[in-house]
Design an enzyme around this catalytic site. Structure first.
Site, mmCIF file in Angstrom:
data_model
loop_
_atom_site.group_PDB
_atom_site.id
_atom_site.type_symbol
_atom_site.label_atom_id
_atom_site.label_comp_id
_atom_site.label_asym_id
_atom_site.label_seq_id
_atom_site.Cartn_x
_atom_site.Cartn_y
_atom_site.Cartn_z
ATOM 1 N N HIS A 50 0.823 -1.209 0.000
ATOM 2 C CA HIS A 50 0.000 0.000 0.000
ATOM 3 C C HIS A 50 0.857 1.259 0.000
ATOM 4 O O HIS A 50 0.508 2.252 -0.642
ATOM 5 C CB HIS A 50 -0.921 -0.015 1.226
ATOM 6 C CG HIS A 50 -2.043 0.959 1.152
ATOM 7 N ND1 HIS A 50 -3.116 0.791 0.300
ATOM 8 C CD2 HIS A 50 -2.270 2.117 1.823
ATOM 9 C CE1 HIS A 50 -3.955 1.810 0.458
ATOM 10 N NE2 HIS A 50 -3.466 2.625 1.372
ATOM 11 N N HIS A 96 -10.214 2.334 -1.383
ATOM 12 C CA HIS A 96 -10.458 2.000 0.021
ATOM 13 C C HIS A 96 -11.241 0.696 0.042
ATOM 14 O O HIS A 96 -12.296 0.589 0.664
ATOM 15 C CB HIS A 96 -11.185 3.138 0.747
ATOM 16 C CG HIS A 96 -10.494 3.553 2.003
ATOM 17 N ND1 HIS A 96 -11.143 3.820 3.181
ATOM 18 C CD2 HIS A 96 -9.173 3.724 2.282
ATOM 19 C CE1 HIS A 96 -10.263 4.154 4.113
ATOM 20 N NE2 HIS A 96 -9.067 4.101 3.593
#
EC number: 6.3.5.3
Length: 744
Positions: A50, A96
């Site tokens: 990430h 998300h």
């Protein structure tokens, strides 16, 4: 209970932090000792997918990221593109996904909050938002719950913050059953001489914490977002952040007010990995060290450990490097807006990341190796097996009218009104086109004629069949949607959603998609200026379809000449631009093949990028000349669905000629690079013949296929369908599904 810093580091603890044994060995070699527990958490956060892009960096470098209009490409909080007159548009898209599956409302809400911060961190005031949502099969027991929570979260945050949601996508597919996708986009306006960056400059300068207090929400969120899901998924709920849009609105106003004073040297929002990532990025980019004293960090919970404070992903927080003489003025601004202001550290010249807590040093690490010199992998990848092209002649004919109604009422092609009516699409008062058109359009405030167009696109079933062509098509469709409003496509941001990159077949999908995206962006002069990669979108080994979402921005020089999809009047010629003589040929991977015949076969439609460019440039020209009264691109469902959408948007029907060859392929084929146009000309008008000849000279096919009028849509020899019947089919599915789970 406070987590101590001297916990023994075991292989199990290392694995729980998402680090492989060889990565942990690299840490030992790098620092020459065993890390503290806080240091392990910091490495875990900064070296996960990430934050580090360790599996994708090698391929992301191959993408085109520059152009005459590009002010800032990838590497900052958001991309920046010049729109003339000293103004620029700042935009980015980010995922998300994992948080939204675990806790849909807060996961989606904080996704919106995070992308808005990325934009205003650069000095831009947000003016538009979009979202691209993928959910599992409608009959899956969790799908309805996820849709309701995600849509409510997006609306709850965006509406309260005060940004219009002007576009987006919603798809359903069983492969998203265990892993929904929530990709959030935001764009803002700024002055070209008022852009702010995250690179720290100057030694001994104050590092300032701004915004909301730090809590335990979101601890480990970045690591969770870099892992596959398994049966322990519900235990990950504490890793989901909690957002407050009203605090974020205050943070926006305080930041923009402070930026106007000249106090800000560098600024970074606290997103993934919170205080850790923001501090490391600021220091590493500026070739500086950072020292933080956690005793000075504003907290909202007692006895927080250094580990928790460094990895908390509490929302609505910023980190800045300020000019020392401006500290009192800066503090006064933030106190006025009811926000915390605390000097929590300083810049240093030793390239170390030092963390103090309770009077002790709890971390001392090399900052460059944490940041821009993190590990990078060239993972093995396999060429996927390509499906053979589908012979359209093998698809049995079906009733054209019945097929159109079935497509309009299907989960993927039905109206998304239920979704976007929960979003404020008009706030700020500049929205010229809201969801339902080819692209959202927002007027550029303080300019008499300019507007910006926004579109988000990808067709996952195409990417599943051939991620190279699917990647090309995602870019081309985005470019086409912007063009259909009359906009000059400027640049894109991407959100690359894939499964586990450690599997060569998944990495192969990723690599081929990148190659397709890059080829299309180069051919269309459509550079990528920002983006996000979301990997490990798998549950119990089941990967999502490859989903490289492309969001683009275009500039309309004069919004009074923009095109819309609604038929503009009766008796107008309907033209098909960019199509073969038979209007349509390609049924492989089409919505018609899947939803009417229950087959998912064949190669996706190929994208001829030179043809795409020729047709788009011609269409944009005739829109701006005022020749065209309506425009709509052909995509899912082909020509028939495009015509139905134009009729429903206006309440005006149309009569379409009978195609020469297969009606199924002509009306439902998904050949690329096509637009439906209307002109206020009669079929026999000499001006129409001139327009068709002008198109031919430009190398573009332009075919007169029908005329607008009445209150029915008649496709060739098929029975006429009233516009009301079209609307009933189109508008009914989503509300019924959300009300009682009906799949009909």
């Amino acid at each position: 209970m406070t987590i101590p810093n001297d916990i023994r580091i075991t292989p199990e603890l290392v694995a729980a932090h998402g680090l492989k044994p060889d990565e942990y060995q690299r840490i030992l070699d790098l620092i020459g000792r065993e890390p503290t527990f806080t240091e392990l958490g910091i490495f875990s956060a900064m070296w996960n997918e990430h934050c580090s892009y360790k599996s994708s960096k090698r391929w992301l470098r191959t993408l085109p990221t520059s152009g005459p209009q590009v002010i800032q490409g990838p590497g900052e909080n958001a991309g920046v593109v010049d729109i003339g007159d000293g103004q620029c548009v700042v935009f980015k898209m980010e995922s998300h996904n994992h948080p939204s599956y675990i806790e849909p409302y807060q996961g989606a809400a904080t996704g919106v909050g995070g992308i808005l911060r990325d934009v205003f961190t650069m000095g831009a005031r947000p003016i538009a938002a979009m979202n691209a949502l993928r959910f599992g099969a409608p009959d899956h027991p969790k799908t309805q719950h996820l849709v309701a929570g995600v849509v409510a979260g997006i609306g709850g945050y965006g509406n309260s913050f005060g940004v219009p949601t002007v576009g987006g996508e919603v798809n359903f597919d069983p492969r998203y059953n265990g892993n929904c996708l929530v990709n959030a986009f935001a764009a803002g306006l700024a002055r070209t001489d008022g852009i702010f960056y995250s690179k720290a400059e100057g030694v001994g300068l104050p590092v300032v914490y701004l915004g909301a207090k730090t809590g335990r929400d979101g601890v480990g969120g970045a690591t969770m977002a870099s892992a596959e899901f398994d049966e322990t998924i519900e235990e990950k709920r504490p890793t989901v952040q909690v957002g407050d849009p009203f605090t974020e609105k205050c943070l926006l106003e305080a930041c923009l007010e402070l930026m106007a004073t000249g106090a800000v040297i560098a600024i970074q929002d606290m997103g993934a990995a919170g205080l850790t990532c923001s501090a490391v990025e600021m220091g590493a980019k500026g070739d500086l060290g950072i020292e933080l004293d956690l005793d000075k960090v504003p907290v909202r919970e007692e006895r927080m450990s250094a580990y928790e404070m460094m990895l908390s992903e509490s929302q609505e927080r910023m980190l800045m490097v300020l000019r020392p003489e401006k500290e009192p003025e800066a503090e006064e601004i933030f106190r006025k807006w009811g926000l915390d202001f605390a000097i929590v550290g300083r810049t240093t010249d030793d390239l170390r990341f030092r963390i103090l807590h309770g009077g002790e040093e709890v971390a001392n690490l090399p900052i460059k190796e944490l940041g821009d010199e993190a590990p990078e992998y060239d993972r093995p990848w396999a060429e996927p097996k390509m499906p053979p092209a589908l012979d359209a002649a093998t698809v049995p004919a079906a009733d054209v009218a019945d097929s159109l109604l079935k497509l309009l009422g299907s989960p993927d092609l039905s109206s998304r009104r239920w979704v976007w009516e929960q979003y404020d699409t008009l706030i700020q008062g500049n929205s010229l086109q809201i969801p339902g058109g080819d692209a959202g359009v927002v007027r550029v405030e303080d300019h008499p004629t300019k507007a910006l167009a926004f579109s988000s696109d990808v067709t996952p079933r195409y990417c599943e069949a051939d991620s190279f062509e699917g990647g090309k098509q995602a870019v081309a469709e985005c470019w086409r949607n912007l063009t259909a409003t009359g906009a000059d496509p400027l640049a894109v941001t991407d959100n690359l959603n894939f499964g586990n990159p450690e599997r060569p077949e998944i990495m192969g999908q990723f690599v081929r998609a990148i190659k397709g995206i890059g080829e299309a962006c180069r051919a269309l002069s459509f550079p990528i200026v920002s983006g996000n990669v979301s990997l490990y979108n798998e549950t119990l080994g089941q990967a999502i379809p490859p989903t490289p979402t492309i969001a683009g921005v275009g500039l309309i020089p004069d919004w009074s000449k923009m095109a819309r999809i609604a038929f503009a009047g009766e008796g107008q010629a309907i033209l098909l631009a960019g199509a073969p003589e038979s209007w349509g040929t390609h049924l492989g991977q089409s919505a018609y093949l899947r939803d009417v015949h229950g087959r998912a076969e064949g190669a996706p439609p190929p994208v001829d990028l030179a043809h795409e460019k020729r047709v788009g440039d011609f269409v944009r020209g005739v829109i701006r000349s005022g020749t065209v009264t309506a425009a709509h691109d052909c995509s899912d469902g082909g020509l028939a669905v495009a015509l139905a959408e134009m009729a429903m948007a206006s309440g005006i029907g149309a009569r379409i000629d009978a195609p020469v060859n297969s009606a199924s392929a002509a009306f439902f084929g998904e050949d690329q690079g096509r637009y439906v146009l209307t002109a206020a000309l009669a079929r026999e008008d000499a001006q129409l013949a001139t327009l068709i000849e002008d198109a031919r000279k430009a190398g573009v096919s332009l075919i007169a296929i029908g005329v607008t009028g009445g209150r029915e849509l008649k496709l060739g020899e098929a029975r006429a369908i009233s516009v009301e019947e079209l609307k009933e089919a189109h508008e009914g599915w989503f509300p019924r599904f959300m009300q009682d789970g009906s799949l009909q």
